[in-house]
Structures are given as structure tokens and as C-alpha cells.
Design a protein around this motif. Structure first.
Motif, PDB file in Angstrom:
ATOM      1  N   THR A 110     -50.820  -0.568  53.770  1.00 52.18           N
ATOM      2  CA  THR A 110     -50.042  -1.025  52.611  1.00 52.18           C
ATOM      3  C   THR A 110     -50.145  -2.534  52.431  1.00 52.18           C
ATOM      4  O   THR A 110     -50.285  -3.295  53.375  1.00 52.18           O
ATOM      5  N   THR A 111     -50.042  -2.946  51.175  1.00 49.24           N
ATOM      6  CA  THR A 111     -50.279  -4.345  50.814  1.00 49.24           C
ATOM      7  C   THR A 111     -49.193  -4.878  49.888  1.00 49.24           C
ATOM      8  O   THR A 111     -48.613  -4.132  49.092  1.00 49.24           O
ATOM      9  N   SER A 112     -48.961  -6.173  49.969  1.00 52.36           N
ATOM     10  CA  SER A 112     -48.007  -6.860  49.089  1.00 52.36           C
ATOM     11  C   SER A 112     -48.706  -7.529  47.901  1.00 52.36           C
ATOM     12  O   SER A 112     -48.115  -8.371  47.226  1.00 52.36           O
ATOM     13  N   TYR A 113     -49.951  -7.136  47.628  1.00 49.16           N
ATOM     14  CA  TYR A 113     -50.742  -7.762  46.561  1.00 49.16           C
ATOM     15  C   TYR A 113     -50.018  -7.707  45.211  1.00 49.16           C
ATOM     16  O   TYR A 113     -50.001  -8.684  44.462  1.00 49.16           O
ATOM     17  N   GLY A 114     -49.421  -6.574  44.890  1.00 44.70           N
ATOM     18  CA  GLY A 114     -48.740  -6.432  43.610  1.00 44.70           C
ATOM     19  C   GLY A 114     -47.589  -7.403  43.436  1.00 44.70           C
ATOM     20  O   GLY A 114     -47.291  -7.841  42.310  1.00 44.70           O
ATOM     21  N   THR A 115     -46.935  -7.753  44.532  1.00 49.73           N
ATOM     22  CA  THR A 115     -45.855  -8.745  44.451  1.00 49.73           C
ATOM     23  C   THR A 115     -46.418 -10.103  44.033  1.00 49.73           C
ATOM     24  O   THR A 115     -45.807 -10.825  43.230  1.00 49.73           O
ATOM     25  N   GLY A 116     -47.590 -10.454  44.549  1.00 46.40           N
ATOM     26  CA  GLY A 116     -48.242 -11.687  44.115  1.00 46.40           C
ATOM     27  C   GLY A 116     -48.604 -11.656  42.639  1.00 46.40           C
ATOM     28  O   GLY A 116     -48.491 -12.670  41.934  1.00 46.40           O
ATOM     29  N   GLN A 117     -49.026 -10.492  42.159  1.00 48.37           N
ATOM     30  CA  GLN A 117     -49.336 -10.368  40.734  1.00 48.37           C
ATOM     31  C   GLN A 117     -48.083 -10.548  39.872  1.00 48.37           C
ATOM     32  O   GLN A 117     -48.144 -11.127  38.780  1.00 48.37           O
ATOM     33  N   LEU A 118     -46.945 -10.052  40.350  1.00 46.12           N
ATOM     34  CA  LEU A 118     -45.682 -10.266  39.623  1.00 46.12           C
ATOM     35  C   LEU A 118     -45.341 -11.754  39.562  1.00 46.12           C
ATOM     36  O   LEU A 118     -44.893 -12.259  38.529  1.00 46.12           O
ATOM     37  N   ILE A 119     -45.552 -12.464  40.672  1.00 45.13           N
ATOM     38  CA  ILE A 119     -45.283 -13.903  40.691  1.00 45.13           C
ATOM     39  C   ILE A 119     -46.178 -14.620  39.694  1.00 45.13           C
ATOM     40  O   ILE A 119     -45.732 -15.495  38.934  1.00 45.13           O
ATOM     41  N   SER A 120     -47.449 -14.243  39.655  1.00 41.27           N
ATOM     42  CA  SER A 120     -48.373 -14.855  38.707  1.00 41.27           C
ATOM     43  C   SER A 120     -47.929 -14.610  37.266  1.00 41.27           C
ATOM     44  O   SER A 120     -47.975 -15.521  36.419  1.00 41.27           O
ATOM     45  N   ALA A 121     -47.463 -13.396  36.983  1.00 42.94           N
ATOM     46  CA  ALA A 121     -46.993 -13.075  35.633  1.00 42.94           C
ATOM     47  C   ALA A 121     -45.750 -13.886  35.275  1.00 42.94           C
ATOM     48  O   ALA A 121     -45.591 -14.326  34.122  1.00 42.94           O
ATOM     49  N   ALA A 122     -44.869 -14.085  36.249  1.00 45.86           N
ATOM     50  CA  ALA A 122     -43.669 -14.898  36.004  1.00 45.86           C
ATOM     51  C   ALA A 122     -44.041 -16.352  35.724  1.00 45.86           C
ATOM     52  O   ALA A 122     -43.436 -17.007  34.862  1.00 45.86           O
ATOM     53  N   LEU A 123     -45.035 -16.863  36.424  1.00 45.28           N
ATOM     54  CA  LEU A 123     -45.515 -18.228  36.150  1.00 45.28           C
ATOM     55  C   LEU A 123     -46.120 -18.307  34.751  1.00 45.28           C
ATOM     56  O   LEU A 123     -45.929 -19.300  34.030  1.00 45.28           O
TER      57      LEU A 123
END
Length: 379
Positions: A110-123
């Protein structure tokens, strides 16, 4: 009589708002003239986004991201608070354990990659401050996936990028920060967590939380060694020591990544939520507080919603009652934070699936009984 209902969600059964409504129904049936104030709470896990966004009249934005497994896509959301500058990233929405069936859960993968994508979208949406709620994860990857999504390259000894999942951390030999999203340098990051566990060891991410994410004892040992190697590389390459920091082990080591790569402040999620929803103001003049979550036990003292709510109420001289789907060892220790009584909402033996499906009904029935006790106490 004024009663404040301030619970967390009952995991895999009811949201905090639904818990509030079920409890309110039982109280109102027994005490129809009472003043009931509902305050859905969270402590950094599921429900944190809803609690903060609703309290500030913010908004939610949907984003298609990688799920907890690399071959999954999920529609997650981030929240923007009413100030238009503070974004809430709830890890559970992109990388959460509830997105997987029990058979799919494997923290080696399992990976936390999607959480990083959410952060990028918020930025992209203009966020200048991030509250990253890191409870409820399916991962044990030390936040590496999140940072991969934000541009960091984790390289093995041959200079090849590592893959996804907690097992891949044992391959890390170097960390390349050159492509890290430059917008993070100007953003304040607060990590909302509900535990104070270090990264590795007996109280570390792998040993304490790995089993519930699908790890066998052998896998726990493997993941613990991988996180230790990761921490050593962070120390060597970034000059940041994370291995023994309280909270670094939250969400499978996500706390460590937020500390090392974003210089985040680790803060109890219950404190962030309590301040944002103005809990202290809503407690003014209350006679009783009812809180709760799916399970209450000795670990509740470590930053969970019932303990945080009770501490604040206790400081104001208000007794707190906790309701739970199940009660474990150590419930007696909760008196020290002002919880005068704990009640399981289950009235008969039943299967887990039955308990989850009947959560609202059982909460209402238990609240009705608790209300009767409140009447007797006030007489």
C-alpha cells in the motif's frame, strides 16, 4: 438541562454527524425539554475534513487520485476552509484502510501516493496552509508515496527509483529533492494526528498498527527494519532525525515524512478540531457531555477524541459520559480525564457486521438509558 454531544465517528459504521443524530434522538425521547447541542468531532482520522469544513463554511473539491494500491483509482476530496487559504487533506480519503477489503490489505504494497496528489491539487487551488489529517491509513510506507507524488525521488543503490509500498523502503540508498514541488516552501503545514508513537520499535508504526493493516508478525519485523533504514537515510541526506520523535510513527510513518520534508508541526488532531469548531464556547453552561467512538480503551488517552473532549469539559467542571461500540482494557484509566462512565452500546451478543449495521439503533437506545440516569443524578 443542557447536554453537549461531541463524538467521533464509529469506524465503518457511522460518521460523527450520524452518531450525533442517533444520540440526540435517544436523549430527546427521554428528555424532550432539554437543550441538546451537537458538535461532530474528529482527532485527525476520518471525519476531520467534514468537521473543519462544516464549522467554517468552507467547501470540498473532488480529485481523482491513486488509491491505497497502485492499480487503484479513487475519487477523493480535499477541503478548503472558510478563510479560502487553509486546505484540509484527509489521508483516509485517498490512502485509507476502509478503501480496501480485508483481503486487499497488505502494508508491504500500500502507498500514500494519492495523499500527495491531494496536496498537489490543494496547492493548485491556492492553499497557503495545509492541515494534513493522517489517521485511518492503510499504509506503512513512511509517507514515501506522498513525497513521490510531490516530486521527491527515492533511489536504490543503482540509482533506480524505488516502487510503491512499505517493503520498498528497504531499497532506499539516496533521496533526490531536486524536483520537490517548490510551492511547499511557502506553505505552512500542520499534521493532525491522534497518536504519539515513534517511527520504529515496540511502539512504532509497524508493531502497533501493522497487524490491523494486514501484516503478519514476520511482515511487521520486515517493515520495522525498512522504516529504520528509511529514517537513517533521512538523517544522512536531510540532516533530520525522525526515528524517535513522538508522532513520527502516525499513519505508518507519515508523521516522519511530514516532519522531514515539509517541516510540519505535529499537533494532536483533537486540539485542531476543538479550536476550529469552538468546542469550549459550546460547552459553556452544559450539565453533561456525551462523547464516544467505535472502541474505547486505554489507548484512548493517547490523543483520541473522547479523551480530548473530556479533558476540556473536565476543566470546565462538566462530567463526560463515553459511548462505544466496544470497550477494551484500560477504560478505568479514563476517569483521570473526566470520563465518569463508559457504556458499550451493544445489548446482546452479535456478529461484527450486525453491530456495524445496527449502530444508529443501538446508540439511540443507549442514549435513552443514559438520559434516564442523568435525570436521576439531577434530582
Amino acid at each position: 438541562m443542557k447536554i453537549v454531544i461531541a463524538p467521533d465517528s464509529f469506524k465503518e459504521s457511522l460518521s460523527a454527524a450520524e452518531v450525533c443524530r442517533a444520540i440526540q434522538k435517544g436523549i430527546s425521547q427521554r428528555l424532550p425539554s432539554s437543550e441538546v447541542v451537537c458538535v461532530p468531532m474528529a482527532d485527525g482520522g476520518e471525519g476531520t475534513l467534514d468537521a473543519l469544513v462544516d464549522a467554517t463554511n468552507g467547501y470540498r473539491q473532488a480529485v481523482r487520485v491513486m488509491g491505497p494500491l497502485p492499480d487503484m483509482q479513487v475519487e477523493a476530496q480535499f477541503g478548503m476552509l472558510g478563510d479560502g487559504e487553509t486546505a484540509v487533506i484527509e489521508m483516509a480519503r485517498a490512502s485509507g484502510i476502509e478503501l480496501l477489503t480485508p483481503e486487499q490489505r497488505d502494508p508491504r504494497l500500500t502507498t500514500s501516493y494519492g495523499t500527495g496528489q491531494l496536496i498537489s491539487a490543494a496547492l493548485d487551488a491556492g492553499a497557503k496552509r495545509l492541515i494534513v489529517a493522517i489517521g485511518g491509513s492503510a499504509t506503512n510506507d513512511g509517507g514515501v508515496g506522498m513525497m513521490q507524488a510531490l516530486g521527491v525521488r527515492f533511489l536504490d543503490k543503482y540509482r533506480y527509483p524505488i516502487g510503491h509500498g512499505g517493503a520498498q523502503l528497504s531499497r532506499i540508498a539516496d533521496i533526490d529533492m531536486e524536483a520537490l514541488d517548490p510551492r511547499l516552501a511557502d506553505v505552512e503545514v500542520v499534521a493532525a494526528c491522534d497518536v504519539d508513537n515513534p517511527l520504529v520499535g515496540e511502539r512504532g508504526a509497524s508493531a502497533v498498527f501493522g497487524p490491523q493493516k494486514g501484516a503478519s508478525p514476520d511482515v511487521v519485523a520486515q517493515l520495522d527494519l525498512a522504516l529504520a533504514k528509511y529514517a537513517g537515510c533521512i538523517d544522512e541526506k536531510l540532516g533530520c532525525q525522525v526515528i524517535d520523535v513522538a508522532g513520527a510513527g502516525a499513519a505508518g510513518g507519515m508523521g516522519a515524512a511530514l516532519l522531514a520534508f515539509m517541516q510540519a508541526e505535529l499537533k494532536p488532531g483533537i486540539e485542531i478540531v476543538s479550536e476550529t469548531v469552538s468546542l469550549s464556547e459550546k460547552l459553556q453552561g452544559a450539565d453533561w457531555v456525551i462523547t464516544g467512538e467505535g472502541r474505547v480503551d486505554g489507548q484512548t488517552l493517547g490523543g483520541k477524541t473522547p479523551a480530548g473532549v473530556a479533558k476540556l469539559a473536565h476543566s470546565m467542571g462538566i462530567p463526560t459520559i463515553a459511548l462505544a461500540g466496544s470497550m477494551g482494557d484500560g477504560c478505568d484509566t479514563l476517569r483521570q480525564v473526566g470520563i465518569v462512565a463508559c457504556f458499550s452500546i451493544l445489548s446482546k451478543p452479535c456478529s461484527l457486521s450486525q453491530a456495524l449495521s445496527e449502530g444508529a439503533e443501538n446508540l439511540t437506545l443507549t442514549a435513552f438509558q443514559v438520559a434516564g440516569m442523568m435525570v436521576n443524578q439531577s434530582d
